[in-house]
Design a protein around this motif. Structure first.
Motif, mmCIF file in Angstrom:
data_model
loop_
_atom_site.group_PDB
_atom_site.id
_atom_site.type_symbol
_atom_site.label_atom_id
_atom_site.label_comp_id
_atom_site.label_asym_id
_atom_site.label_seq_id
_atom_site.Cartn_x
_atom_site.Cartn_y
_atom_site.Cartn_z
ATOM 1 N N LEU A 65 48.489 17.588 44.640
ATOM 2 C CA LEU A 65 47.187 17.948 44.069
ATOM 3 C C LEU A 65 46.042 17.473 44.961
ATOM 4 C CD1 LEU A 65 46.036 19.286 41.490
ATOM 5 C CD2 LEU A 65 45.917 16.996 40.504
ATOM 6 N N VAL A 66 46.125 16.233 45.430
ATOM 7 C CA VAL A 66 45.087 15.687 46.317
ATOM 8 C C VAL A 66 45.041 16.473 47.619
ATOM 9 C CG1 VAL A 66 44.487 13.659 47.719
ATOM 10 C CG2 VAL A 66 45.081 13.373 45.304
ATOM 11 N N VAL A 67 46.206 16.784 48.171
ATOM 12 C CA VAL A 67 46.249 17.556 49.416
ATOM 13 C C VAL A 67 45.638 18.935 49.194
ATOM 14 C CG1 VAL A 67 47.816 18.707 51.059
ATOM 15 C CG2 VAL A 67 48.166 16.300 50.451
ATOM 16 N N TRP A 68 45.995 19.596 48.087
ATOM 17 C CA TRP A 68 45.444 20.930 47.824
ATOM 18 C C TRP A 68 43.922 20.882 47.726
ATOM 19 C CZ3 TRP A 68 42.339 23.441 44.427
ATOM 20 C CH2 TRP A 68 42.321 24.836 44.519
ATOM 21 N N TYR A 69 43.405 19.980 46.898
ATOM 22 C CA TYR A 69 41.950 19.876 46.760
ATOM 23 C C TYR A 69 41.302 19.455 48.077
ATOM 24 C CZ TYR A 69 41.374 20.730 41.764
ATOM 25 O OH TYR A 69 41.305 21.332 40.531
ATOM 26 N N GLY A 70 41.950 18.572 48.822
ATOM 27 C CA GLY A 70 41.400 18.135 50.100
ATOM 28 C C GLY A 70 41.315 19.266 51.113
ATOM 29 N N VAL A 71 42.380 20.051 51.218
ATOM 30 C CA VAL A 71 42.373 21.174 52.148
ATOM 31 C C VAL A 71 41.340 22.216 51.710
ATOM 32 C CG1 VAL A 71 43.731 23.130 53.042
ATOM 33 C CG2 VAL A 71 44.742 20.844 52.934
ATOM 34 N N ASN A 76 36.781 25.225 52.730
ATOM 35 C CA ASN A 76 35.803 26.084 52.057
ATOM 36 C C ASN A 76 34.615 25.354 51.461
ATOM 37 O OD1 ASN A 76 37.471 28.304 52.532
ATOM 38 N ND2 ASN A 76 38.640 27.899 50.685
ATOM 39 N N GLY A 77 34.724 24.059 51.277
ATOM 40 C CA GLY A 77 33.645 23.332 50.616
ATOM 41 C C GLY A 77 33.386 23.848 49.216
ATOM 42 N N LEU A 78 34.446 24.171 48.490
ATOM 43 C CA LEU A 78 34.312 24.851 47.204
ATOM 44 C C LEU A 78 33.922 23.961 46.029
ATOM 45 C CD1 LEU A 78 37.482 27.120 47.290
ATOM 46 C CD2 LEU A 78 35.125 27.792 47.671
#
Length: 192
Positions: A65-71, A76-78
């Protein structure tokens, strides 16, 4: 071995989910069933059912989860602070899934012919079945839905070791899982 599977699996799933979401095959990784399968894999790589097995499975999902949000943030800076509520819901789900599927896998691995072992495998099979039904009926995606249902059937056939117990345990868990999907839809609908 379990730590390696947990760490590598978390990183690969987090990055893989982000990358596949950019393709028509995003549904293959952006799935509660796929993410829970990582917890199951980590549970299979561990020792006897214990808090360590559960912690490793939870840690792997939280890392993903952290990796997904981090990437996603880096590329994208989403996300703003408002995304923290949704991230917290997914983190709570990761903790729950890690415990349930990590321990279920350890039960299945160490005592596959026992009732508890049958339930451990049935948890994973039922989740794939519910996910397939959700995609088929609710999302109206027959290709994805049937594919995930076939995955559930193959998991049951290959991993049940010719025992009828996992199949018998799967049916009530499908009903329970359908209720869980409905509840998750309500929770996520309220925080989006």
């Amino acid at each position: 071995m379990q730590k390696t599977v947990a760490l590598a699996g978390g990183v690969v799933l987090g990055v893989g989910t982000y990358l596949t979401q950019l393709t028509p095959f995003g549904w293959t990784t952006n799935s509660i069933a796929t993410w829970s399968a990582l917890a199951f894999l980590v549970g299979c790589a561990g020792g006897r059912p214990s808090w360590r097995v559960a912690a490793a499975a939870v840690g792997s999902l939280l890392l993903a989860l952290v990796v997904w949000y981090g990437v996603a943030q880096a590329v994208n800076g989403l996300y703003s602070a408002s995304a923290l509520v949704t991230a917290a819901v997914w983190a709570a789900g990761a903790v729950l899934a890690g415990i349930v599927f990590g321990l279920g896998a350890a039960w299945w691995r160490h005592r596959p012919d026992s009732r508890r072992g049958a339930v451990g495998l049935a948890l994973l099979v039922a989740l794939f079945a519910v996910d397939g039904l959700y995609r088929l009926v609710v999302l109206g995606s027959p290709g994805a839905g049937v594919t995930v249902l076939v995955v559930a059937a193959v998991l049951l056939a290959l991993l049940s070791r010719r025992s009828w117990r996992p199949a018998a345990a799967t049916l009530p868990l499908v009903a329970l899982g359908a209720g869980g999907y409905a509840l998750l839809g309500l929770v996520l609908g309220g925080v989006s």
